[in-house]
Design a protein around this motif. Structure first.
Motif, PDB file in Angstrom:
ATOM      1  N   PHE A 178       1.068  -1.369  -0.236  1.00 47.29           N
ATOM      2  CA  PHE A 178      -0.291  -0.120   0.206  1.00 47.29           C
ATOM      3  C   PHE A 178       0.994   0.784   0.281  1.00 47.29           C
ATOM      4  N   ILE A 203      -0.425   8.794  -1.538  1.00 45.57           N
ATOM      5  CA  ILE A 203       0.042  10.600  -1.963  1.00 45.57           C
ATOM      6  C   ILE A 203      -0.632  11.388  -2.061  1.00 45.57           C
ATOM      7  N   HIS A 249       6.959  15.879  -8.476  1.00 52.56           N
ATOM      8  CA  HIS A 249       7.850  16.208  -8.536  1.00 52.56           C
ATOM      9  C   HIS A 249       8.333  14.970  -8.507  1.00 52.56           C
ATOM     10  N   ASN A 292       8.697  12.591  -6.260  1.00 48.67           N
ATOM     11  CA  ASN A 292       7.409  11.814  -5.356  1.00 48.67           C
ATOM     12  C   ASN A 292       8.389  10.642  -6.378  1.00 48.67           C
ATOM     13  N   HIS A 342      -5.627  13.810   3.635  1.00 49.66           N
ATOM     14  CA  HIS A 342      -4.773  14.433   4.401  1.00 49.66           C
ATOM     15  C   HIS A 342      -3.908  15.871   3.867  1.00 49.66           C
ATOM     16  N   GLN A 368      -2.547   8.347   8.705  1.00 50.74           N
ATOM     17  CA  GLN A 368      -1.581   7.263   6.973  1.00 50.74           C
ATOM     18  C   GLN A 368      -1.768   6.148   7.606  1.00 50.74           C
ATOM     19  N   VAL A 425       4.803  -1.038   2.616  1.00 53.99           N
ATOM     20  CA  VAL A 425       4.160   0.756   1.892  1.00 53.99           C
ATOM     21  C   VAL A 425       5.769   0.866   1.259  1.00 53.99           C
ATOM     22  N   PRO A 426       5.718   1.368  -0.128  1.00 56.71           N
ATOM     23  CA  PRO A 426       6.841   2.122  -0.522  1.00 56.71           C
ATOM     24  C   PRO A 426       6.745   3.506  -0.913  1.00 56.71           C
ATOM     25  N   VAL A 427       7.797   4.252   0.821  1.00 54.76           N
ATOM     26  CA  VAL A 427       7.742   5.156   0.289  1.00 54.76           C
ATOM     27  C   VAL A 427       8.803   5.649   0.108  1.00 54.76           C
ATOM     28  N   GLU A 440      12.131   8.799   2.174  1.00 53.15           N
ATOM     29  CA  GLU A 440      12.738   8.598   3.130  1.00 53.15           C
ATOM     30  C   GLU A 440      12.020   9.905   4.404  1.00 53.15           C
ATOM     31  N   GLN A 457       9.076   9.239   4.795  1.00 48.07           N
ATOM     32  CA  GLN A 457       7.812   8.703   5.537  1.00 48.07           C
ATOM     33  C   GLN A 457       8.391   7.740   6.785  1.00 48.07           C
ATOM     34  N   LYS A 479      15.806   7.604  -2.166  1.00 47.28           N
ATOM     35  CA  LYS A 479      15.285   7.793  -1.768  1.00 47.28           C
ATOM     36  C   LYS A 479      14.900   9.319  -1.252  1.00 47.28           C
TER      37      LYS A 479
HETATM   38  P1  TYM Z   1       3.678  13.246  -0.015  1.00 45.24           P
HETATM   39  O1  TYM Z   1       3.109  13.190  -0.905  1.00 45.24           O
HETATM   40  O2  TYM Z   1       4.711  14.078   0.511  1.00 45.24           O
HETATM   41  O3  TYM Z   1       4.681  12.117  -1.332  1.00 45.24           O
HETATM   42  C1  TYM Z   1       4.657  11.439  -2.228  1.00 45.24           C
HETATM   43  C2  TYM Z   1       5.237  10.313  -1.871  1.00 45.24           C
HETATM   44  O4  TYM Z   1       7.196  10.757  -2.459  1.00 45.24           O
HETATM   45  C3  TYM Z   1       8.325  10.588  -1.738  1.00 45.24           C
HETATM   46  N1  TYM Z   1       9.179  12.390  -1.833  1.00 45.24           N
HETATM   47  C4  TYM Z   1      10.029  12.170  -1.810  1.00 45.24           C
HETATM   48  N2  TYM Z   1      10.991  10.864  -1.824  1.00 45.24           N
HETATM   49  C5  TYM Z   1      12.380  11.630  -2.192  1.00 45.24           C
HETATM   50  N3  TYM Z   1      12.881  12.131  -1.952  1.00 45.24           N
HETATM   51  C6  TYM Z   1      12.315  13.499  -2.267  1.00 45.24           C
HETATM   52  N4  TYM Z   1      12.526  15.132  -2.121  1.00 45.24           N
HETATM   53  C7  TYM Z   1      10.642  13.464  -2.061  1.00 45.24           C
HETATM   54  N5  TYM Z   1       9.038  14.162  -2.007  1.00 45.24           N
HETATM   55  C8  TYM Z   1       8.181  13.098  -1.947  1.00 45.24           C
HETATM   56  C9  TYM Z   1       7.394  10.433   0.313  1.00 45.24           C
HETATM   57  O5  TYM Z   1       7.597  10.323   0.808  1.00 45.24           O
HETATM   58  C10 TYM Z   1       6.181  10.056   0.136  1.00 45.24           C
HETATM   59  O6  TYM Z   1       6.662   8.259  -0.802  1.00 45.24           O
HETATM   60  N6  TYM Z   1       2.173  10.979   3.954  1.00 45.24           N
HETATM   61  C11 TYM Z   1       2.609  10.567   3.043  1.00 45.24           C
HETATM   62  C12 TYM Z   1       1.443  10.361   2.176  1.00 45.24           C
HETATM   63  C13 TYM Z   1       0.653   8.590   2.527  1.00 45.24           C
HETATM   64  C14 TYM Z   1       0.361   8.013   2.124  1.00 45.24           C
HETATM   65  C15 TYM Z   1      -0.010   7.159   2.806  1.00 45.24           C
HETATM   66  C16 TYM Z   1       2.068   7.238   2.374  1.00 45.24           C
HETATM   67  C17 TYM Z   1      -1.173   9.425   3.143  1.00 45.24           C
HETATM   68  N7  TYM Z   1      -0.825   7.904   3.142  1.00 45.24           N
HETATM   69  C18 TYM Z   1       0.569   5.993   3.203  1.00 45.24           C
HETATM   70  C19 TYM Z   1       2.070   6.088   2.539  1.00 45.24           C
HETATM   71  C20 TYM Z   1       1.338   4.854   2.996  1.00 45.24           C
HETATM   72  C21 TYM Z   1       2.692  12.107   2.280  1.00 45.24           C
HETATM   73  O7  TYM Z   1       2.508  13.151   1.926  1.00 45.24           O
HETATM   74  O8  TYM Z   1       3.459  11.388   0.133  1.00 45.24           O
END
Ligand code: TYM
Length: 343
Positions: free
Chosen positions: A5, A8, A15, A18, A47, A144, A156-158, A160, A162, A196
């Protein structure tokens, strides 16, 4: 089998951070995950409203982000792709988890602490500190956690940034399981990409972010070739000769190396070896080519998909139906164990 899961926020077209930090992995998992694994990707409107949003703009951005996810290659037949705000169980589970989360734990979350620091420093609300920040923003990581646990996700692929939110989710899974005495939630783990943490092109001490005021601090996945080239050309580097990878003392140059590596799958070591004696201008030329080769096809696909908003809506509707079926099942289980719901 795993359940994967991720989510975003619908605050603008994604960008490059992301994309390289998370979304590219969402797509890769469609190929690399076991066919038995379930993939669930959500656009998290609830969110987004933890900060003030203009309704018309939010609606448009929810549409744009769905188009973006389709354009990068999320396949709605393989993955469940949906809007979180169309599946009300997210909010229901979040409430239940709110009741199991101590305020102390939430106060230690760095995203909250940094919002608080901004509130204190801008002088608008010196005495009240968190007085004008919303309860929703405070509870953001709980929602979240609900997103993830609602589908009993295991991976959960996210990016750093997160990591700490995911720690809280793991903790809440554990708290819930102990509260009801028979575990129902797996404790999820994150999957983090090599890229990341992609940094701002203007200020390489900060991550690339949607909210930074300078538009040329980030490359959007729909940017034209000219926009990409202009942004990369104006990226802040340093005055040291040659190309090395040293994120601490050369964050700007290292970030550009990370971007090349992330876009081409060439390892960091190999990029650095190849470009060791080159100048910053040549490095930037390579970055432009690497980014364009990755994002060119995405941009063209995005333009095509945007022609058919009816289809974009239909994808969301079908995704929400599939997500809801799973979510309802979890909630019956959760509520029964708490003595809620059916009588
Ligand atoms: P969000 O919308 O800010 O960002 C989406 C994903 O992009 C990653 N990310 C980055 N990775 C590397 N370098 C960066 N500069 C960068 N900016 C953003 C984020 O780590 C993310 O994986 N809270 C989360 C959304 C969320 C979520 C969840 C994620 C809500 N529920 C459940 C996972 C599981 C967020 O604001 O992502």
């Amino acid at each position: 089998a795993q359940t994967i899961f991720s989510g975003i926020q619908p605050t603008g077209v994604p960008h490059l951070g992301n994309y390289l930090g998370a979304l590219a992995n969402w797509v890769a998992l469609q190929k690399n995950a076991d066919p038995q694994d379930r993939l669930i990707y959500s656009i998290v409107g609830y969110h987004a409203i933890t900060l003030p949003q203009d309704p018309r703009r939010l609606e448009r951005e929810r549409m744009d982000i769905m188009a973006s996810l389709l354009a990068i290659g999320i396949n709605p037949e393989r993955s469940i792709l949906f809007h979180q705000d169309q599946v009300l169980e997210h909010v229901e589970l979040a409430w239940i988890l709110n009741c199991m989360t101590s305020m102390g734990k939430l106060k230690r979350v760095t995203t909250w602490k940094s919002k608080l620091a901004v509130a204190r420093n801008d002088g608008t609300d010196k005495n009240q500190d968190d007085g004008h920040l919303s309860l929703g923003l405070f509870a953001y990581p709980v929602l979240q956690a609900a997103d993830i646990l609602l589908y009993k996700a295991t991976r959960v692929p996210v990016g750093e940034d997160q990591r700490q939110h995911l720690e809280l989710c793991r903790d809440l899974a554990d708290v819930f399981n102990r509260t009801v005495k028979s575990p129902i939630f797996p404790v999820p783990r994150h999957i983090i990409t090599p890229a990341k943490r992609v940094l701002s092109l203007r200020d390489p001490m900060q991550k690339m972010s949607k909210s930074a005021p300078a538009a040329n601090s980030r490359i959007l996945i729909t940017d034209s070739f000219d926009e990409i080239a202009a942004k990369v050309r104006s990226a802040v580097t340093d005055s040291t000769r040659g190309i090395t990878y040293d994120p601490i003392s050369r964050p700007g140059v290292s970030n550009l190396v990370t971007i090349i590596s992330g876009c081409t799958d060439e390892s960091i070591e190999s990029v650095v070896e190849r470009l060791a004696d080159k100048g910053h201008g040549e490095l930037k030329g390579e970055v432009v080519d690497a980014v364009e080769s990755k994002l060119g096809p995405v941009r063209r696909e995005y333009e095509r998909i945007k022609q058919d908003e009816g289809w974009i809506r239909e994808v969301g509707r079908r995704g929400a139906e599939k997500a809801r079926a799973l979510a309802v099942e979890t909630m019956v289980d959760v509520k029964t164990r708490l003595g809620l719901g059916a009588l």
